[in-house]
Design a protein around this motif. Sequence first.
Motif, PDB file in Angstrom:
ATOM      1  N   TYR A 151      -9.386   1.728  -1.944  1.00 42.56           N
ATOM      2  CA  TYR A 151      -8.706   1.548  -3.225  1.00 42.56           C
ATOM      3  C   TYR A 151      -7.971   0.195  -3.296  1.00 42.56           C
ATOM      4  CZ  TYR A 151      -5.480   2.254  -7.077  1.00 42.56           C
ATOM      5  OH  TYR A 151      -4.773   2.099  -8.243  1.00 42.56           O
ATOM      6  N   ARG A 169       3.415  -5.804 -10.620  1.00 35.94           N
ATOM      7  CA  ARG A 169       4.298  -4.825  -9.969  1.00 35.94           C
ATOM      8  C   ARG A 169       5.701  -5.399  -9.801  1.00 35.94           C
ATOM      9  NH1 ARG A 169       0.682  -0.911  -8.182  1.00 35.94           N
ATOM     10  NH2 ARG A 169      -1.405  -1.794  -8.031  1.00 35.94           N
ATOM     11  N   GLY A 185       2.605   9.118  -9.318  1.00 38.52           N
ATOM     12  CA  GLY A 185       1.209   8.718  -9.095  1.00 38.52           C
ATOM     13  C   GLY A 185       1.194   7.473  -8.218  1.00 38.52           C
ATOM     14  N   ASP A 202       2.423  11.916  -5.460  1.00 40.41           N
ATOM     15  CA  ASP A 202       1.026  11.823  -5.892  1.00 40.41           C
ATOM     16  C   ASP A 202       0.319  13.148  -5.610  1.00 40.41           C
ATOM     17  OD1 ASP A 202      -0.853   9.095  -6.468  1.00 40.41           O
ATOM     18  OD2 ASP A 202      -1.923  10.939  -5.942  1.00 40.41           O
ATOM     19  N   ALA A 261       3.311  15.090 -10.984  1.00 35.43           N
ATOM     20  CA  ALA A 261       4.324  14.327 -11.716  1.00 35.43           C
ATOM     21  C   ALA A 261       4.853  15.106 -12.922  1.00 35.43           C
ATOM     22  CB  ALA A 261       3.723  13.000 -12.178  1.00 35.43           C
ATOM     23  N   GLY A 299       2.530   3.135 -11.760  1.00 38.89           N
ATOM     24  CA  GLY A 299       1.528   2.070 -11.858  1.00 38.89           C
ATOM     25  C   GLY A 299       0.175   2.663 -12.164  1.00 38.89           C
TER      26      GLY A 299
END
Length: 212
Positions: free
Chosen positions: A9, A25, A44, A65, A85, A101
């Motif tokens: 990822y 960020r 998340g 998450d 969440a 994000g």
Amino acid sequence: MFDRIAPRYDLVNRVMTLGLDRRWRRRTITALGLPSGARVLDLGCGTGDLCEELRARAHAPVGIDLSAGMLGAAHTIAPLVRGDALRLPVPEGTIDGVVSGFALRNVVDVGALFSECARVLRVGGRIAMLETDEPTNPVLHAGHRLWFRRIVPALGGRLGRDREAYRYLPRSAAYLPPRPELLELIGTAGFDAVRHQELGGGAVQLLTGTRR
Ligand SMILES: C[S@@+](CC[C@H](N)C(=O)[O-])C[C@H]1O[C@@H](n2cnc3c(N)ncnc32)[C@H](O)[C@@H]1O
């Protein structure tokens, strides 16, 4: 899907955003505007990039998450919790800030997410949320479309070894309500000073607000 793409990822994220995600960020944490030591939830959190930015500013982040794979691939020493969440394991009014994000479009009810943020935040607490967007400038819009419809799935197939996931991810932006509705949902959930900023030529949006 996130379990599947977790191992690669970060690599795909860096390439897909041409490394700009780091700058976005940092902008998110600046826009949060809280003094150091703030208790901040990262919803998340994925592999923990925002948690690390929060730690770099001497905040006290906790990442949440649903995906065990993403949490397992995380590279932060911030505490991480596997959870939803929309049902935060946190008492009312005990948190200073909430960030996220690129997670908003993944929850089944974005209005319920803002309400849950309002529940756990103290009065004066802040939210700062990054999400994808579509440039309004027609030239940038066409380039953006080409990038996300063609190049990102190809990159995701090559680098992330999951073309399907990287075809879905840009398209999942369709689950986000249009901008006026999104801002209204935040206000209705209990936030003042709701603000929308365009980043990356409009490819990304930063949403902020203050708990009233
Ligand atoms: C596109 S990734 C973003 C990861 C990270 N925040 C980042 O900026 O790179 C979206 C993340 O949201 C998580 N997610 C989706 N729905 C969730 C929910 N209801 N509760 C918690 N996490 C969720 C996914 O597991 C995934 O890790």
